[in-house]
Design an enzyme around this catalytic site. Structure first.
Site, short mmCIF file in Angstrom:
data_model
loop_
_atom_site.label_atom_id
_atom_site.label_comp_id
_atom_site.label_asym_id
_atom_site.label_seq_id
_atom_site.Cartn_x
_atom_site.Cartn_y
_atom_site.Cartn_z
N LYS A 1 17.63 20.02 -2.53
CA LYS A 1 17.71 19.02 -3.60
C LYS A 1 16.41 18.26 -3.65
CE LYS A 1 20.91 17.44 -6.47
NZ LYS A 1 22.14 18.12 -6.91
N1 GLU Z 1 22.11 19.70 -10.04
C1 GLU Z 1 23.23 20.57 -10.16
C2 GLU Z 1 24.18 20.41 -8.99
O1 GLU Z 1 24.24 19.36 -8.40
C3 GLU Z 1 22.83 22.01 -10.42
C4 GLU Z 1 22.03 22.66 -9.35
C5 GLU Z 1 21.49 24.03 -9.74
O2 GLU Z 1 21.81 24.51 -10.80
O3 GLU Z 1 20.72 24.56 -8.94
O4 GLU Z 1 24.95 21.26 -8.67
#
Ligand code: GLU
Length: 476
Positions: free
Chosen positions: A107
């Site tokens: 993240k």
């Molecule tokens: N930000 C989104 C999540 O928390 C999507 C992450 C992604 O598609 O890699 O799942």
């Protein structure tokens, strides 16, 4: 055991992980190896804006590399901090494992209030941040693949993809360095609404099991269920709209930054969203009751509560007051570990984040595969499928005419049957299948083990077991 202090977000995720891991027979030391965040890169960079240099702080955490690339969004918010990014990265590892997206968890975040900058400034900031991450392979199609999260969208992903292309001009798979891109920059149909769509599919799957619905002291189908939603952003808006338009749910309350609006007859989601876009809030929406104390509405009586905004909104201070018998975690970490304990004590059923909001990363996975295969889904099969269906329709009509049977196929049936699946249909089918399969795997643990009493722990158990087997395959 009652926690005396509210745990931080990362502590909350760890507490939940530990509860599940305690029920598993993992190799010595493996539990800790899975739980800890492998690395967090912190970068401070300057961008010249409005005649002076502005310094920004950004993060990219890699929680687990049992599978590569690692995957997870990039968040733009002032509150971004290391604890939060690490918690979100850990959730990504568990989420990907649960829905069988072949990625480790990561993240990113940038401490910024995006509303303070115009588009050109945001582009320069994003490109600079991307430059710092690309330089260290923290954005890379085979190592680390970001996506949108709070405060970012297709637009930022297009800038990131272009930045990567400028720095790796000969990488034929360069477009797969980030997902959630606009279609014309290598994106996939259905990604924007994917998380909201996934929430709808998750809830449909839950309601296919009367036994599970009964555990939440509810019955019947989604039709007519009264929902309170927190957050009308990309995730909340799409989930609410689909549930309202396609499943007959009534959205009786919407909580936003500036307060909440309530209408027992159901709020028209599309129009509330238009009002929010125009005025910046929900206040003044015609015909609805408004309260400035939006958070208090979380505790209103309803059938289903959907927190789709920030982490930690249901915590020790309000968990006792929550009346909804069913909570669907559309946001990441909306319920702290302490609140989770209180809610479980009350018998509230929680469809947990690592499952409920996994639709986003699932469709990201499809986008990444599309980018690596360099072809749109359905391009090869669509017309061939239509031609074969046409054969059957022609044959049936001919038979009917030859034998004088007078059969006619309804134009609606013919239209639907003859249409071959394009990319959007295939994405929806893949997402639906993923959400059903992941629910089944959680459900087997939930119902199959005497020591598992909630879906969250069931989900963690499935995820941890899968990650553990990846580690075993790596010889760890
Ligand atoms: N930000 C989104 C999540 O928390 C999507 C992450 C992604 O598609 O890699 O799942």
């Amino acid at each position: 055991m009652q926690h005396l202090q509210e745990p931080s977000f990362r502590q909350s995720v760890d507490i939940m992980f530990n509860r599940a891991a305690a029920l598993l027979d993992l190799a010595p030391g493996l539990e800790e190896k899975i739980r800890v965040c492998n690395s967090t890169y912190v970068v401070r960079f300057g961008v010249r804006l409005r005649g002076q240099i502005h310094t920004f702080t950004g993060y990219r955490s890699v929680h687990s590399e049992h599978l590569e690339p690692v995957k997870g969004g990039i968040r733009y918010a002032l509150a971004v901090n290391q604890d939060e990014v690490e918690a979100l990265a850990a959730l990504m590892s568990y989420k990907c494992a649960l829905v069988e997206a072949p990625f480790g968890g990561s993240k990113g975040g940038l401490c910024i209030d995006p509303r303070q900058y115009d588009e050109e400034e945001l582009e320069r900031i994003t490109r600079r941040f991307a430059f710092e991450l690309i330089k260290r392979d923290l954005i890379n199609p085979s190592q680390n693949v970001p996506a949108p999260d709070m405060g970012t969208s297709e637009r930022e992903m297009a800038w990131i993809a272009d930045q990567y292309h400028r720095m790796s001009t000969t990488d034929i798979n360069g477009r797969a360095c980030v997902t959630g891109k606009p279609i014309n920059a290598g994106g996939i149909a259905g990604r924007v609404e994917a998380t909201g769509r996934g929430i709808q599919y998750a809830m449909r799957e839950f309601f296919r099991h009367p036994e599970d619905v009964a555990r939440a002291h509810l019955d019947g189908t989604l039709d007519g269920k009264r929902i309170i939603l927190q957050g009308l952003g990309n995730v909340g808006y799409h989930a609410a709209r689909f549930l309202e338009e396609e499943d007959g749910c009534r959205i009786i309350g919407i909580i936003e930054r500036d307060g909440a609006i309530i209408d027992e007859n159901g709020l028209p989601v599309e129009r509330v969203k238009a009002h929010l876009n125009e005025t910046g809030g929900v206040r003044g929406f015609p015909g609805a009751e408004y309260t400035a104390d939006g958070m208090s509405v979380l505790a209103h009586e309803c059938d289903i509560l959907i927190p789709a905004a920030l982490e930690g909104v249901i915590n020790m201070s309000n968990a006792h007051a929550i009346q909804a018998p069913l909570i669907v975690e559309a946001a990441n970490g909306p319920i702290t570990a302490a609140a989770d304990e209180i809610l479980r004590g009350k018998g509230t059923v929680i469809i947990p984040d690592l499952y409920a909001n996994a639709g986003g990363v699932t469709v990201s996975y499809f986008e990444w595969v599309k980018n690596l295969s360099h072809i749109r889904f359905g391009r090869m099969q669509r017309r061939q499928e239509e031609a074969r269906h046409q054969l059957i329709v022609d044959e049936l009509e001919k038979l009917s005419a030859d034998k004088g049977l007078g059969w006619t196929l309804s134009p609606d049936f013919k239209e639907k049957y003859l249409r071959g699946a394009g990319e959007l249909e295939l994405v929806r089918s893949g997402l639906d299948d993923t959400m059903r399969a992941a629910y089944q795997s959680m459900r087997e643990v939930w119902h199959g083990r005497d020591d598992v009493h909630d879906l969250r722990i069931a989900g963690y158990i499935v995820a941890i077991q899968r990650i553990a087997s990846s580690y075993r395959a790596l010889g760890l």
